[in-house]
Scaffold this motif. Structure first.
Motif, short mmCIF file in Angstrom:
data_model
loop_
_atom_site.label_atom_id
_atom_site.label_comp_id
_atom_site.label_asym_id
_atom_site.label_seq_id
_atom_site.Cartn_x
_atom_site.Cartn_y
_atom_site.Cartn_z
N PRO A 80 -25.00 -31.96 -7.46
CA PRO A 80 -25.66 -30.82 -8.11
C PRO A 80 -26.85 -30.35 -7.29
CG PRO A 80 -26.22 -32.88 -9.22
CD PRO A 80 -25.15 -33.21 -8.22
N PRO A 81 -27.23 -29.08 -7.44
CA PRO A 81 -28.38 -28.57 -6.68
C PRO A 81 -29.65 -29.35 -7.00
CG PRO A 81 -27.15 -26.78 -7.73
CD PRO A 81 -26.62 -28.07 -8.31
N VAL A 82 -30.53 -29.40 -6.02
CA VAL A 82 -31.83 -30.04 -6.22
C VAL A 82 -32.75 -29.04 -6.89
CG1 VAL A 82 -33.82 -31.09 -5.06
CG2 VAL A 82 -31.51 -31.48 -4.19
N GLU A 83 -33.45 -29.48 -7.93
CA GLU A 83 -34.44 -28.62 -8.57
C GLU A 83 -35.63 -28.49 -7.64
OE1 GLU A 83 -34.28 -26.88 -11.32
OE2 GLU A 83 -32.23 -27.57 -11.72
N PRO A 84 -35.95 -27.29 -7.17
CA PRO A 84 -37.08 -27.14 -6.24
C PRO A 84 -38.37 -27.62 -6.86
CG PRO A 84 -35.74 -25.15 -6.31
CD PRO A 84 -35.27 -26.03 -7.43
N GLY A 85 -39.24 -28.17 -6.02
CA GLY A 85 -40.53 -28.67 -6.50
C GLY A 85 -41.45 -27.54 -6.88
N GLY A 86 -42.25 -27.79 -7.91
CA GLY A 86 -43.19 -26.79 -8.37
C GLY A 86 -44.49 -26.86 -7.60
N VAL A 100 -38.10 -36.52 -3.45
CA VAL A 100 -37.54 -36.83 -2.13
C VAL A 100 -36.79 -38.16 -2.18
CG1 VAL A 100 -38.12 -37.44 0.25
CG2 VAL A 100 -39.21 -35.47 -0.83
N GLU A 101 -37.36 -39.14 -2.86
CA GLU A 101 -36.67 -40.43 -3.01
C GLU A 101 -35.32 -40.25 -3.66
OE1 GLU A 101 -38.80 -43.66 -4.83
OE2 GLU A 101 -40.67 -43.09 -3.86
N ARG A 102 -35.27 -39.45 -4.72
CA ARG A 102 -34.00 -39.25 -5.43
C ARG A 102 -32.97 -38.58 -4.53
NH1 ARG A 102 -37.58 -38.28 -9.70
NH2 ARG A 102 -37.57 -36.02 -9.36
N VAL A 103 -33.40 -37.58 -3.75
CA VAL A 103 -32.47 -36.89 -2.86
C VAL A 103 -31.91 -37.86 -1.82
CG1 VAL A 103 -32.34 -35.20 -1.00
CG2 VAL A 103 -33.37 -34.57 -3.17
N LEU A 104 -32.78 -38.63 -1.18
CA LEU A 104 -32.32 -39.58 -0.18
C LEU A 104 -31.41 -40.64 -0.78
CD1 LEU A 104 -35.62 -40.04 1.85
CD2 LEU A 104 -33.52 -38.96 2.66
N ARG A 105 -31.77 -41.09 -1.98
CA ARG A 105 -30.98 -42.14 -2.62
C ARG A 105 -29.58 -41.63 -2.99
NH1 ARG A 105 -32.29 -46.93 -4.84
NH2 ARG A 105 -34.52 -46.54 -4.62
N ALA A 141 -27.22 -29.45 7.82
CA ALA A 141 -27.88 -28.31 7.18
C ALA A 141 -28.00 -28.50 5.67
CB ALA A 141 -27.11 -27.02 7.49
N ALA A 142 -26.95 -29.06 5.06
CA ALA A 142 -26.99 -29.29 3.62
C ALA A 142 -28.04 -30.34 3.25
CB ALA A 142 -25.61 -29.74 3.12
N ILE A 143 -28.14 -31.40 4.05
CA ILE A 143 -29.15 -32.44 3.78
C ILE A 143 -30.54 -31.86 3.97
CG2 ILE A 143 -30.11 -34.61 4.65
CD1 ILE A 143 -27.23 -35.51 5.20
N ARG A 144 -30.71 -31.05 5.01
CA ARG A 144 -32.02 -30.42 5.23
C ARG A 144 -32.40 -29.53 4.06
NH1 ARG A 144 -34.85 -27.76 10.39
NH2 ARG A 144 -34.79 -29.95 10.90
N THR A 145 -31.46 -28.76 3.54
CA THR A 145 -31.74 -27.89 2.40
C THR A 145 -32.15 -28.70 1.18
OG1 THR A 145 -30.24 -26.17 3.17
CG2 THR A 145 -30.74 -26.19 0.82
N ARG A 146 -31.46 -29.81 0.94
CA ARG A 146 -31.78 -30.64 -0.22
C ARG A 146 -33.18 -31.25 -0.07
NH1 ARG A 146 -27.41 -31.19 -3.38
NH2 ARG A 146 -28.32 -32.89 -4.57
N LEU A 147 -33.50 -31.71 1.12
CA LEU A 147 -34.83 -32.27 1.34
C LEU A 147 -35.91 -31.18 1.22
CD1 LEU A 147 -34.10 -34.68 4.32
CD2 LEU A 147 -34.80 -35.35 2.00
N ARG A 148 -35.64 -30.01 1.75
CA ARG A 148 -36.62 -28.92 1.67
C ARG A 148 -36.86 -28.53 0.21
NH1 ARG A 148 -34.62 -25.25 5.37
NH2 ARG A 148 -36.07 -25.98 6.97
N ASP A 149 -35.79 -28.47 -0.58
CA ASP A 149 -35.95 -28.15 -2.00
C ASP A 149 -36.76 -29.23 -2.71
OD1 ASP A 149 -34.56 -25.79 -1.75
OD2 ASP A 149 -32.66 -26.60 -2.51
N ALA A 150 -36.53 -30.48 -2.33
CA ALA A 150 -37.29 -31.58 -2.95
C ALA A 150 -38.77 -31.52 -2.57
CB ALA A 150 -36.69 -32.93 -2.54
N LEU A 151 -39.06 -31.14 -1.35
CA LEU A 151 -40.45 -31.04 -0.90
C LEU A 151 -41.17 -29.87 -1.56
CD1 LEU A 151 -39.95 -31.78 2.89
CD2 LEU A 151 -41.33 -33.15 1.32
#
Length: 205
Positions: A80-86, A100-105, A141-151
């Motif tokens: 599922p998409p990562v909820e972007p950080g506020g 970020v921990e959740r995305v990596l895990r 690219a997909a992993i980078r997007t997920r990490l960027r959204d988490a950040l």
């Protein structure tokens, strides 16, 4: 384009019938890896298990590395998409490390419960044939997007690069047998806390 699926694989757009054939092949590849491991895997044997002619299988997958990398890509794409950080004033500052921990895990756990498949994915994604390289770029690219959204608001190129290196290094570490794929998820969470100290503020101490 009527009658075509929305997912575009490395070689072509697929009709629903073609998409079903690819699904059968990727499902059969997972079963074959469980039985034979990466070394015993062949596209021909996967095709036989899937009830597909070998010549047909090779029209979709050029090699076993291509096939196994596709398995990983499909699992990653299904997350599922990562909820972007506020922003910091809404608590984003406190929550970024946890996101970020959740995305990596979750990425680490895509195949961690199947050691043979995990090892096969690690080996396959290091392949040099063009189809693997293209899929590897999409995965990155997909992993980078997920990490960027988490950040979220804390997106910083240096931090993002460090997190990407942490993931790729942990994957290689597990592939070389220095740690288990299950343990890899915990190690990545530890690295995220080291990279994002002081409540997740990059550069803060």
């Amino acid at each position: 384009m009527s009658g075509e699926v929305s997912t575009e694989p490395t070689r072509r757009r697929l009709t629903p019938r073609q998409a079903d054939t690819v699904r059968r092949l990727t499902d059969a590849a997972v079963e074959e890896v469980r039985d034979t491991g990466y070394e015993g895997l062949t596209v021909r044997n996967v095709a036989r298990r899937a009830g597909v002619a070998p010549a047909t299988a090779y029209t979709y997958f050029a090699s076993k590395n291509h096939l196994i990398t596709e398995v990983f890509w499909r699992r990653l794409s299904a997350l599922p998409p990562v909820e972007p950080g506020g922003p910091a004033e809404t608590g984003g500052d406190r929550d970024v490390t946890g996101r970020v921990e959740r995305v990596l895990r979750e990425i680490a756990l895509l195949v961690s419960d199947e050691p043979e498949l995990a090892a096969a994915c690690t080996t396959a994604m290091l392949g040099t044939d063009p189809d693997v390289r293209e899929l590897r770029a999409r995965i990155g690219a997909a992993i980078r997007t997920r990490l960027r959204d988490a950040l979220g608001d804390h997106d910083d190129p240096a931090v993002l690069g460090a997190l990407e290196l942490a993931y790729s290094g942990a994957l290689l570490h597990a592939g070389m047998g220095y740690t288990s794929y299950t343990r890899m998820a915990d190690r990545l969470a530890e690295m995220a806390r080291l990279i994002l100290p002081a409540g997740g503020r990059p550069g803060a101490r």
